[in-house]
Design a protein around this motif. Structure first.
Motif, mmCIF file in Angstrom:
data_model
loop_
_atom_site.group_PDB
_atom_site.id
_atom_site.type_symbol
_atom_site.label_atom_id
_atom_site.label_comp_id
_atom_site.label_asym_id
_atom_site.label_seq_id
_atom_site.Cartn_x
_atom_site.Cartn_y
_atom_site.Cartn_z
ATOM 1 N N LEU A 1 8.075 -6.223 -8.829
ATOM 2 C CA LEU A 1 8.699 -5.442 -9.894
ATOM 3 C C LEU A 1 10.125 -5.935 -10.072
ATOM 4 O O LEU A 1 10.941 -5.871 -9.143
ATOM 5 N N LEU A 2 10.426 -6.457 -11.257
ATOM 6 C CA LEU A 2 11.727 -7.063 -11.550
ATOM 7 C C LEU A 2 12.588 -6.104 -12.365
ATOM 8 O O LEU A 2 12.080 -5.388 -13.239
ATOM 9 N N ASP A 3 13.890 -6.095 -12.063
ATOM 10 C CA ASP A 3 14.795 -5.281 -12.867
ATOM 11 C C ASP A 3 15.160 -6.022 -14.152
ATOM 12 O O ASP A 3 14.651 -7.115 -14.429
ATOM 13 N N ARG A 4 16.036 -5.429 -14.940
ATOM 14 C CA ARG A 4 16.353 -6.003 -16.255
ATOM 15 C C ARG A 4 17.176 -7.284 -16.160
ATOM 16 O O ARG A 4 17.346 -7.996 -17.146
ATOM 17 N N PRO B 1 0.278 -3.810 8.101
ATOM 18 C CA PRO B 1 0.494 -4.047 6.675
ATOM 19 C C PRO B 1 1.401 -3.004 6.052
ATOM 20 O O PRO B 1 1.449 -1.851 6.500
ATOM 21 N N ALA B 2 2.140 -3.414 5.042
ATOM 22 C CA ALA B 2 2.998 -2.495 4.286
ATOM 23 C C ALA B 2 2.243 -2.060 3.038
ATOM 24 O O ALA B 2 1.751 -2.896 2.281
ATOM 25 N N PHE B 3 2.129 -0.752 2.830
ATOM 26 C CA PHE B 3 1.362 -0.238 1.700
ATOM 27 C C PHE B 3 2.285 0.282 0.605
ATOM 28 O O PHE B 3 3.382 0.778 0.876
ATOM 29 N N GLY B 4 1.816 0.170 -0.638
ATOM 30 C CA GLY B 4 2.559 0.711 -1.766
ATOM 31 C C GLY B 4 3.773 -0.120 -2.129
ATOM 32 O O GLY B 4 3.969 -1.245 -1.660
ATOM 33 N N LEU B 5 4.624 0.458 -2.984
ATOM 34 C CA LEU B 5 5.848 -0.216 -3.410
ATOM 35 C C LEU B 5 6.817 -0.315 -2.244
ATOM 36 O O LEU B 5 7.156 0.689 -1.619
ATOM 37 N N VAL B 6 7.272 -1.531 -1.970
ATOM 38 C CA VAL B 6 8.242 -1.764 -0.894
ATOM 39 C C VAL B 6 9.550 -2.206 -1.534
ATOM 40 O O VAL B 6 9.605 -3.225 -2.231
ATOM 41 N N GLU B 7 10.613 -1.430 -1.311
ATOM 42 C CA GLU B 7 11.910 -1.792 -1.895
ATOM 43 C C GLU B 7 12.473 -3.008 -1.186
ATOM 44 O O GLU B 7 12.438 -3.114 0.046
ATOM 45 N N ARG B 8 13.010 -3.947 -1.969
ATOM 46 C CA ARG B 8 13.540 -5.184 -1.432
ATOM 47 C C ARG B 8 15.013 -5.317 -1.777
ATOM 48 O O ARG B 8 15.446 -4.822 -2.839
ATOM 49 N N PRO B 9 15.801 -5.965 -0.943
ATOM 50 C CA PRO B 9 17.150 -6.328 -1.376
ATOM 51 C C PRO B 9 17.023 -7.223 -2.614
ATOM 52 O O PRO B 9 16.217 -8.160 -2.627
ATOM 53 N N ALA B 10 17.786 -6.943 -3.649
ATOM 54 C CA ALA B 10 17.643 -7.674 -4.908
ATOM 55 C C ALA B 10 17.817 -9.180 -4.692
ATOM 56 O O ALA B 10 18.771 -9.616 -4.043
#
Length: 433
Positions: free
Chosen positions: A398-401, A283-292
């Motif tokens: 989590l979405l950017d602006r 499993p991946a824990f915490g915030l995982v950065e994704r390609p936008a």
């Protein structure tokens, strides 16, 4: 309300049935281990159910079902593999269990001369069940000696994927060609994936059948007024009418599925197994950065009847959280989400939660006891959760602006931490175009 008096009487009988004949035994394994087997209906002449206790340990629900099956001339062998093998009760341990212990049970069942023989269990324990069926096939001299398996709300995936990605089935699914019956709760988390699971089994050669259990969620068989396992605390309290009805129907469903499986042709050899696909995914824990990427969006009404759309997120950073009231980790993270929302102006940061397949009335009642400072949108049919590829609860994005997904989380976390705020502040500082 004409059905309730008879249901109440049936429920009284369910929890006051006389004990069936018990005759316990132990089964020695080739590696020196030993399985402790509890037997219900030893002197019965009907089908034999080899019942693998769920990963959280023994509960009264399966015992009551075993008693009721014994009352209907079936024999039930209940085995707690993790307890007998002195293994930790964890998802990872269950996914790594090989099929040898289950195969040994099936050989013993065949030698007993009983039949038809069916092995059954629920949730992640369906993984060693399928491995055991295949291991038995590799050694069996009569492929017709075992009718197949009955799986309640199976979890046959390699692990919890990064939120927003589809889960992968373990290799044993594509290597199973024995007859199976899958009883899938209509409101269960993996209900949208039932067709894909059946298609994979069919491609492997398994004549698998699927039934929907109306109006209940996963773990309905394990409901209890006072659960013994901490992990099942959310299953505690008064047992709902629909759950009681489903539990009362279960012995009939098991016996009907057994008759169907016994009449279904079996293969003459096991299907090939891709060993690499058997490796669990960590499993991946915490915030995982994704390609936008642009998410599917949403257009839903919240619990108070106000409509919300994905376009409302444009111009501000937005946390989209998928959750349910029956999910303890989901409830646990609500206070930290409240604090996080309060730390920012509404035009800079917002939280939108999307509830999975519950009613507005239920959520409003929940919110009388638990303070929720952000909108709760109602995904009553689960369609939006499916479009966002939500596999586990809670799952958050989590979405950017610009409204694009930039980070995801597939577990509960504490949201008002410096780490999370640094990410949000970085997204707030980015140019919109």
């Amino acid at each position: 309300m004409p059905r309730r008096p008879s249901l109440c009487l049936a429920l009284l009988l369910l929890f006051s049935l006389p004990h069936a004949v018990l005759a316990d035994f132990s089964l020695d394994l080739p590696d020196g281990e030993r399985l402790d087997v509890r037997v219900w209906g030893e002197d019965n002449t009907g089908p034999l159910f080899v019942w693998l206790i769920n990963q959280y340990g023994e509960t009264e629900g399966p015992h009551n079902l075993a008693r009721r099956l014994a009352e209907r001339n079936a024999t039930v062998w209940q085995v707690d593999l993790l307890d007998s093998l002195l293994l930790q009760r964890s998802n990872e341990v269950v996914r790594n269990l090989d099929g040898a212990p289950v195969a040994a049970l099936l050989h013993e069942a065949v030698d007993s001369g009983r039949g038809p023989i069916v092995v059954t269990t629920c949730d992640r324990m369906t993984v060693p069940l399928l491995r055991g069926l295949r291991a038995w096939q590799e050694e069996a001299t009569d492929m017709n000696a075992v009718a197949g398996g009955i799986l309640f709300f199976p979890n046959l995936y390699r692990g919890t994927p990064v939120a927003g990605e589809e889960p992968e089935l373990l290799g044993i699914v594509s290597a199973t060609n024995m007859p199976l019956a899958i009883l899938q709760p209509e409101l269960g988390t993996n209900r949208p994936r039932l067709e894909a699971l059946l298609a994979t089994l069919h491609r492997a050669g398994s004549p698998a059948y699927g039934w929907l259990v109306d109006s209940v969620r996963d773990y309905y068989l394990l409901r209890s007024v006072e659960p013994e396992a901490v992990e099942l605390e959310a299953m505690g309290g008064p047992i709902p009418f629909d759950v009681t009805r489903a539990i009362l129907d279960t012995p009939t469903q098991l016996l009907a599925a057994t008759r169907l499986l016994a009449q279904t042709p079996r293969p003459d050899r096991p299907a090939p197994l891709d060993e690499e696909a058997e490796a669990p995914v960590l499993p991946a824990f915490g915030l995982v950065e994704r390609p936008a990427y642009d998410p599917p969006g949403y257009d839903l009404v919240d619990a108070r009847g106000v409509r919300h759309q994905h376009t409302e997120s444009l111009g501000r950073v937005t946390l989209v959280n998928f959750w349910a009231t029956w999910c303890p980790p989901c409830v646990h993270e609500i206070p930290s989400m409240n604090r996080l929302a309060a730390a920012y102006p509404e035009d800079e940061f917002a939280i939108v939660s999307i509830n999975f397949r519950e009613s507005p009335a239920h959520v409003l009642n929940f919110m009388e006891d638990v303070n929720v400072d952000f909108p709760v949108l109602m995904d009553e049919d689960g369609a939006v959760s499916g479009e966002w590829r939500v596999f586990a609860f809670p799952s958050s994005f989590l979405l950017d602006r610009q409204g694009r997904v930039r980070y995801s989380v597939n577990t509960a976390i504490e949201w008002d931490t410096d780490e999370v705020r640094e990410v949000i502040d970085r997204l707030r500082a980015e140019d919109t175009y």
